[in-house]
Write an enzyme that holds these catalytic residues in place. Structure first.
Site, PDB file in Angstrom:
ATOM      1  CG  HIS A  53      32.280  -2.739  -7.912  1.00  0.00           C
ATOM      2  ND1 HIS A  53      31.988  -1.539  -7.296  1.00  0.00           N
ATOM      3  CD2 HIS A  53      31.576  -2.746  -9.071  1.00  0.00           C
ATOM      4  CE1 HIS A  53      31.141  -0.862  -8.060  1.00  0.00           C
ATOM      5  NE2 HIS A  53      30.882  -1.573  -9.149  1.00  0.00           N
ATOM      6  CG  HIS A  55      31.414  -2.689 -12.647  1.00  0.00           C
ATOM      7  ND1 HIS A  55      30.182  -2.785 -12.048  1.00  0.00           N
ATOM      8  CD2 HIS A  55      31.622  -3.871 -13.275  1.00  0.00           C
ATOM      9  CE1 HIS A  55      29.655  -3.979 -12.307  1.00  0.00           C
ATOM     10  NE2 HIS A  55      30.512  -4.658 -13.045  1.00  0.00           N
ATOM     11  CG  ASP A  57      30.948   2.963 -13.004  1.00  0.00           C
ATOM     12  OD1 ASP A  57      31.194   1.749 -13.136  1.00  0.00           O
ATOM     13  OD2 ASP A  57      30.028   3.377 -12.268  1.00  0.00           O
ATOM     14  CG  HIS A  58      32.830   1.940  -9.259  1.00  0.00           C
ATOM     15  ND1 HIS A  58      32.163   2.344  -8.130  1.00  0.00           N
ATOM     16  CD2 HIS A  58      31.879   1.721 -10.201  1.00  0.00           C
ATOM     17  CE1 HIS A  58      30.862   2.361  -8.380  1.00  0.00           C
ATOM     18  NE2 HIS A  58      30.659   1.984  -9.626  1.00  0.00           N
ATOM     19  CG  HIS A 111      26.965  -4.199  -8.589  1.00  0.00           C
ATOM     20  ND1 HIS A 111      26.025  -3.810  -9.511  1.00  0.00           N
ATOM     21  CD2 HIS A 111      28.108  -3.546  -8.914  1.00  0.00           C
ATOM     22  CE1 HIS A 111      26.592  -2.954 -10.361  1.00  0.00           C
ATOM     23  NE2 HIS A 111      27.850  -2.780 -10.029  1.00  0.00           N
ATOM     24  CG  ASP A 128      27.923   0.635  -8.378  1.00  0.00           C
ATOM     25  OD1 ASP A 128      27.965   1.768  -7.865  1.00  0.00           O
ATOM     26  OD2 ASP A 128      28.276   0.405  -9.557  1.00  0.00           O
ATOM     27  CG  HIS A 166      26.170   5.082  -9.597  1.00  0.00           C
ATOM     28  ND1 HIS A 166      26.577   5.552 -10.829  1.00  0.00           N
ATOM     29  CD2 HIS A 166      26.851   3.935  -9.389  1.00  0.00           C
ATOM     30  CE1 HIS A 166      27.468   4.708 -11.358  1.00  0.00           C
ATOM     31  NE2 HIS A 166      27.653   3.715 -10.507  1.00  0.00           N
TER      32      HIS A 166
HETATM   33 FE    FE Z   1      28.944   1.978 -10.821  1.00  0.00          FE
HETATM   34 ZN    ZN Z   2      29.277  -1.209 -10.639  1.00  0.00          ZN
END
Ligand code: FE
Ligand code: ZN
Length: 255
Positions: A53, A55, A57-58, A111, A128, A166
């Site tokens: 996805h 985001h 942080d990915h 999410h 996530d 995570h």
């Molecule tokens: Fe994340």
């Molecule tokens: Zn995420």
């Protein structure tokens, strides 16, 4: 295929798989540096980057990794993700030549709306969507969408190793115990999680079957959680409302 969890950012894992010939893939590289270090230390060449996805942080490390490696980038259909060579949708099969690997692509909105998961090679890369003892926050989707997504993941073979993005297991576990306190499988998992975290070890991957026994978001039909929701006035037949109530209670739970 060998499986490695690379800690990244505050509490992310970048999952790396590689074959015996040194061909590697990574999933959701939120930063490039831990991947570069792992490739160097293990003498691997990066061939594929799988994204779940959009985001940051990915995907934050994708551009740098693509500059330095001849790696194909696979991503969901979402223009918020740049640097993808190939887009994947629900029902697609991703077949890689090197490392030789095959994944089923599963759309898991909740999410985010375009979130996908990859199931194959004995593992489930679920980003996530599904966490150990928890699930992702509903930033874009509805509770009904997330519940349907988790239902699909929960129906996969129980021996799949769940690779979440995570390390949230300990915090998730504190909430799970609040609402599912009599669950012996959960108590056993919490003891294991405490042991692993004390030793600075990842709590992942975890077999899907154990999540079905311990994760409250996969146990919305279990009498314990039906009872928990009923005490909050939710009818025993309304599993969507029950899921939404569990998610809302988690959102409000400290830590
Ligand atoms: Fe994340
Ligand atoms: Zn995420």
């Amino acid at each position: 295929m060998h499986l490695v969890a690379l800690p990244a950012l505050a509490d992310n894992y970048i999952w790396l798989q590689h074959d015996d010939d040194g061909h590697a893939l990574v999933v959701d590289p939120g930063e490039a540096e831990p991947v570069e270090r792992a490739l160097r230390e293990r003498g691997l060449s990066l061939r594929a980057i799988l994204l779940t996805h959009h985001h940051q942080d990915h995907i934050g490390g994708v551009e740098a990794l693509r500059r330095n490696h001849a790696a194909e980038v696979y991503a969901p259909h979402d223009l918020r993700i740049d640097h993808a060579n190939q887009r994947l949708a629900d029902g697609d099969t991703l077949e890689l030549a090197t490392p030789a690997a095959r994944f089923d692509v599963i759309a898991v909105p909740g999410h985010t709306l375009s979130h996908i998961a990859y199931a194959g090679e004995g593992v489930l890369f679920c980003g996530d969507t599904l966490f150990s003892l928890g699930c992702g926050r509903l930033f874009e989707g509805t509770p009904a969408q997330m519940l349907a997504s988790l239902d699909r993941l929960a129906a996969l073979p129980g021996d799949l190793q769940v690779c979440c993005a995570h390390e949230y297991t300990a915090a998730n576990g504190r909430f799970a115990r609040e609402i599912d306190g009599g669950n012996a499988a959960l108590e056993a998992r919490l003891a294991e999680v405490a042991r692993l975290r004390t030793a600075y070890q990842p709590t992942l991957p975890v077999p899907l079957e154990r999540e079905r026994q311990t994760n409250p978001f996969l146990r919305v039909d279990d009498p314990a959680l039906v009872g928990w929701a009923a005490r909050r006035g939710i009818g025993t037949l309304d599993r969507e409302a029950r899921f939404a109530a569990i998610r809302a209670a988690k959102d409000a739970y400290p830590g």
